[in-house]
Every structure is written in C-alpha cells, then in structure tokens.
Design a protein around this motif. Structure first.
Motif, PDB file in Angstrom:
ATOM      1  N   UNK A 199      -0.125  -7.465   4.296  1.00  0.00           N
ATOM      2  CA  UNK A 199      -0.379  -6.116   3.784  1.00  0.00           C
ATOM      3  C   UNK A 199       0.764  -5.222   4.268  1.00  0.00           C
ATOM      4  N   UNK A 230       0.828  -1.212   0.000  1.00  0.00           N
ATOM      5  CA  UNK A 230       0.000   0.000   0.000  1.00  0.00           C
ATOM      6  C   UNK A 230       0.859   1.258   0.000  1.00  0.00           C
ATOM      7  N   UNK A 269      -1.895   3.510  -5.685  1.00  0.00           N
ATOM      8  CA  UNK A 269      -2.123   3.383  -4.245  1.00  0.00           C
ATOM      9  C   UNK A 269      -1.843   1.976  -3.738  1.00  0.00           C
ATOM     10  N   UNK A 281       0.438   5.683   0.284  1.00  0.00           N
ATOM     11  CA  UNK A 281      -0.470   6.768   0.684  1.00  0.00           C
ATOM     12  C   UNK A 281       0.204   8.116   0.444  1.00  0.00           C
ATOM     13  N   UNK A 282      -0.615   9.150   0.385  1.00  0.00           N
ATOM     14  CA  UNK A 282      -0.127  10.525   0.378  1.00  0.00           C
ATOM     15  C   UNK A 282       0.973  10.759  -0.640  1.00  0.00           C
ATOM     16  N   UNK A 323       5.662   4.169   3.954  1.00  0.00           N
ATOM     17  CA  UNK A 323       5.026   5.467   4.226  1.00  0.00           C
ATOM     18  C   UNK A 323       6.032   6.600   4.413  1.00  0.00           C
ATOM     19  N   UNK A 356       0.931  -5.453   8.114  1.00  0.00           N
ATOM     20  CA  UNK A 356      -0.437  -5.703   8.606  1.00  0.00           C
ATOM     21  C   UNK A 356      -0.884  -4.629   9.603  1.00  0.00           C
ATOM     22  N   UNK A 357      -0.590  -3.378   9.265  1.00  0.00           N
ATOM     23  CA  UNK A 357      -1.088  -2.256  10.068  1.00  0.00           C
ATOM     24  C   UNK A 357      -0.276  -1.946  11.303  1.00  0.00           C
ATOM     25  N   UNK A 358       0.858  -2.614  11.488  1.00  0.00           N
ATOM     26  CA  UNK A 358       1.688  -2.343  12.668  1.00  0.00           C
ATOM     27  C   UNK A 358       3.074  -1.920  12.203  1.00  0.00           C
ATOM     28  N   UNK A 359       3.541  -0.768  12.721  1.00  0.00           N
ATOM     29  CA  UNK A 359       4.862  -0.275  12.333  1.00  0.00           C
ATOM     30  C   UNK A 359       5.949  -1.234  12.776  1.00  0.00           C
ATOM     31  N   UNK A 396       5.005  -0.501   7.664  1.00  0.00           N
ATOM     32  CA  UNK A 396       4.052  -1.231   8.512  1.00  0.00           C
ATOM     33  C   UNK A 396       3.756  -2.582   7.885  1.00  0.00           C
ATOM     34  N   UNK A 401       2.850  -1.542   4.097  1.00  0.00           N
ATOM     35  CA  UNK A 401       2.761  -0.125   3.708  1.00  0.00           C
ATOM     36  C   UNK A 401       4.130   0.520   3.849  1.00  0.00           C
ATOM     37  N   UNK A 414       4.647  11.230   8.679  1.00  0.00           N
ATOM     38  CA  UNK A 414       3.255  11.616   8.885  1.00  0.00           C
ATOM     39  C   UNK A 414       3.147  13.141   9.017  1.00  0.00           C
TER      40      UNK A 414
END
Lengths: 141, 79, 141, 79
Positions: free
Chosen positions: B69, B5, B17, B7-8, B73, B53-56, B51, B71, B76
C-alpha cells in the motif's frame, strides 16, 4: 473507556479527557493541554468551515508512537491526543492534546512537543471553505 | 497488485482516492512514482512525502512487494 | 459572566473556562491551559489534603497585573487565572490557567509564563496534611 | 493605627492573623519590622517578603502613613 489516541468526527470534552488522565495516577500534579480550534479568518480570507482529510491508519499509528515517545522523553504519567476529521465550523474544536506529570515543567514541555510533532508528522490535511472558493492549506516552511 | 492511495489536495487534484497498479517483479518505488507522475503531473507537483505500508520512506530505490500500500502525500496541514 | 481572574473555594470546569475564552474572538486558533492538582505524595510523605491561605486582595491584584502583562507580551487574545483556597483533597483541582491566541506558540508560551509567575509572585501558601502532621510547604530556591 | 497582617505559616507561628500597632510619626517599615521581630522571633525567621498596602517593597527605610496595611509574608507556595 476511550482510547488515549483517537481521530474522530465528533466533538470532545476537555473535562472528560482530563478527568480520564487524572484517574491514571494520584501522583499527577500537573496537566497541560492544548486546544486547536477553527478561526474565522486565515491568510486574509474569511473562513466559514474547514474540511479535514487523513490517512487514518498511518495518522493513528504515528500519533500512538508520538505519545509513547513523549511519555518517555518528558517523564509523563499519561498523554492524550484527539484530532477531528470531516467538517468543522468556525469556532469549533479541531485538536486536543493533554499531558499529565508529577510536576509542571514536564507536562508543559511534553504538550508543546506533541503539538509541534503532530503538525510535522501526522498525515492530516485541511481545506478552508471561503466565499472565494475552497483552498487546501499549504503549511509554511 | 499495488494499492496507491491519495489524500487531501493530491486526491482532489487527481479526482480519485486510490488506484490499483499491476504488480511487476523488480518494481521500485521510483518506477511507480515516475509512471504516476507522468499520468498526474499536477498532483505530483505537490507530493512531498511517500509512505510504504503506512511508514514514511525517502528511499525511492526500494523494491515493492506485491500487495503493498503506497501513499503519495502533500505536506501535512493538520492540527 | 465570571471574572477572568479569580480566587475561590469551589471547584471549576475547564470546559466552561475555555468556552468563555473562545467566545471572546472568532480569531482564536489556539487555547493552551495548565491545571495544577493535589498529589497524594510530596517530599516522601503521603498527603491526604492541602489547605490554602492567601493574602486575597494582593493575590487578586497581582494576578490581574500578570494577566495584562501576559496579554501584552505574548499577543494573547485573552487569559484566565483561577486559584482555589481552603481545603482540597488528593486529586482535586488547585489552579487553572488558560491562554488564547491566534496561533499556538503565543498561547503555549503565555500559559507557561503565567504559571511560573504565579508561583513566584502571588501571595498564596499551602499546608500539606499528612499522617505525620501538617506541614507548610517551603518552596525550593 | 497601622494594621499588620499575617498569613499562612507566619500566621500559624504567631497564632494571630493581624495585629494593630499604634501609629507614630516618622515610623519606618524597618522600625515596625524590628519591634515585631523582637516579639515574634520565630515567625520573622521565615518572613521573606513585605507588602505595604498590598504592594511588595524592599525599601525598609520608607516611612509609614497612618492607617497603612503592612503584611510580613513567608515565601509563596501557591499553584
């Protein structure tokens, strides 16, 4: 009943958020809140609007953990965190944090901690729309 | 399949994306990052956080499970 | 247009107060606020209502000076201070302070300073009405 | 005439919110306080602050002008 932690496109009412916090306990003596809103000027440039993007699942999970940490660390009665996504115009609301406690020091310190942590930990990004073009904001430090 | 994934500013630079990457046994986070950084050097110049699975995580040696999954990034800038 | 510093019997709306602050400048990026409200329990006693008395002229003058000091010390764009008098019931709003600034640190620090100074400097007294009788609150320290 | 104001717990203890005192030449804040403390010893036991014309002062030697407004106040408990 709206959740205590939300990311949403629509605006929010501080009175509603605070009224909801206050109903949680008659012991509430203090509510501190922080509202972030879109300035019309940033880094020397006029800003007409701001676009927000987020890793929504992770952002919500992180905000939920932060809220629980703040409640434990600062002996809060309750806390709310709301962040908007999508497009906001100059002057519009962006983020709202409110903390309730029996006494003022806990509420104020918890609120400050939450907005600092949000900036540091929550995967949201802002792009400023200006007459000179669009710029993703790069945080300092 | 590994779902990657963006973003931004990273998504804007790559122009997408998300990307699906074929899962391989013993594939580490480092392997995934290196192959994507070769394809998208400009975007990975601004990648600051990862990250799983949604955990850094900062452990780039960790092996990826199929259907993870991931990401990559930029810093922030919410709030 | 309501004044930035007020003592009044009637309740107030935080949304209205904050909307008024925000109209002062499009440079506003942060609004911090503090709401004090009546708890139903204090010093081990149930409290049904609180009565406030004030030296009104001096209280208003002191709050006006405090506001100007906070604006100068914390580089605020604006600040509001509202305190209620008369009778408030458990759960009701008592005091509201809001500060606006370009950035969050100034707004949050200015807000905290103002509520601390208000408690210290403003001639207002509260009496708690309880089933065991009425008690004027004696501040600690 | 000197107008003396009482509020909150001081007013409740005295049973009055204000008292007019005849002005005398060379009357100091201390003189006024002592004569009132004799009349209302219980109330003056909780007096912590004094204001002359709406401004707090700790200088009890200051001479009072005719038509001054003096407040003898308990510790504040607003907010």
């Amino acid at each position: 009943m709206r959740a205590s932690v939300r990311i949403q496109h629509e605006d929010f009412s501080q009175d509603e958020e605070i009224a909801r916090l206050k109903t949680r306990s008659q012991r509430t003596g203090a509510v501190a809140s922080f509202l972030g809103c879109a300035r019309d000027f940033s880094e020397g440039r006029a800003v007409s609007e701001i676009n927000f993007d987020a890793y929504a699942d992770m952002a919500l999970a992180e905000m939920t953990v932060m809220r629980e940490q703040a409640i434990a660390m600062f002996t809060l009665i309750d806390a709310s965190i709301v962040h908007r996504l999508g497009t906001v115009k100059s002057g519009d609301n962006i983020v709202f944090i409110a903390t309730s406690a029996e006494h003022r020091a806990e509420a104020l310190e918890g609120c400050q901690w939450l907005i600092d942590e949000l900036k540091r930990r929550v995967p949201i990004w802002k792009k400023e729309i200006t007459p000179d073009g669009d710029f993703w904001v790069v945080p300092h430090a | 399949m590994i779902k990657v994934l963006f973003f931004g500013p990273v998504a804007d630079t790559i122009g997408q994306r998300s990307i699906d990457i074929e899962y391989r046994i013993d594939m580490s986070l480092q392997d995934l990052r290196e192959s994507l950084a070769q394809r998208f050097p400009q975007a990975f110049g601004i990648v600051a956080f990862t990250a799983v699975n949604g955990v850094q995580t900062r452990n780039m040696r960790q092996l990826l499970a199929d259907r993870s999954e991931i990401a990559f990034m930029a810093k922030f800038s919410g709030g």
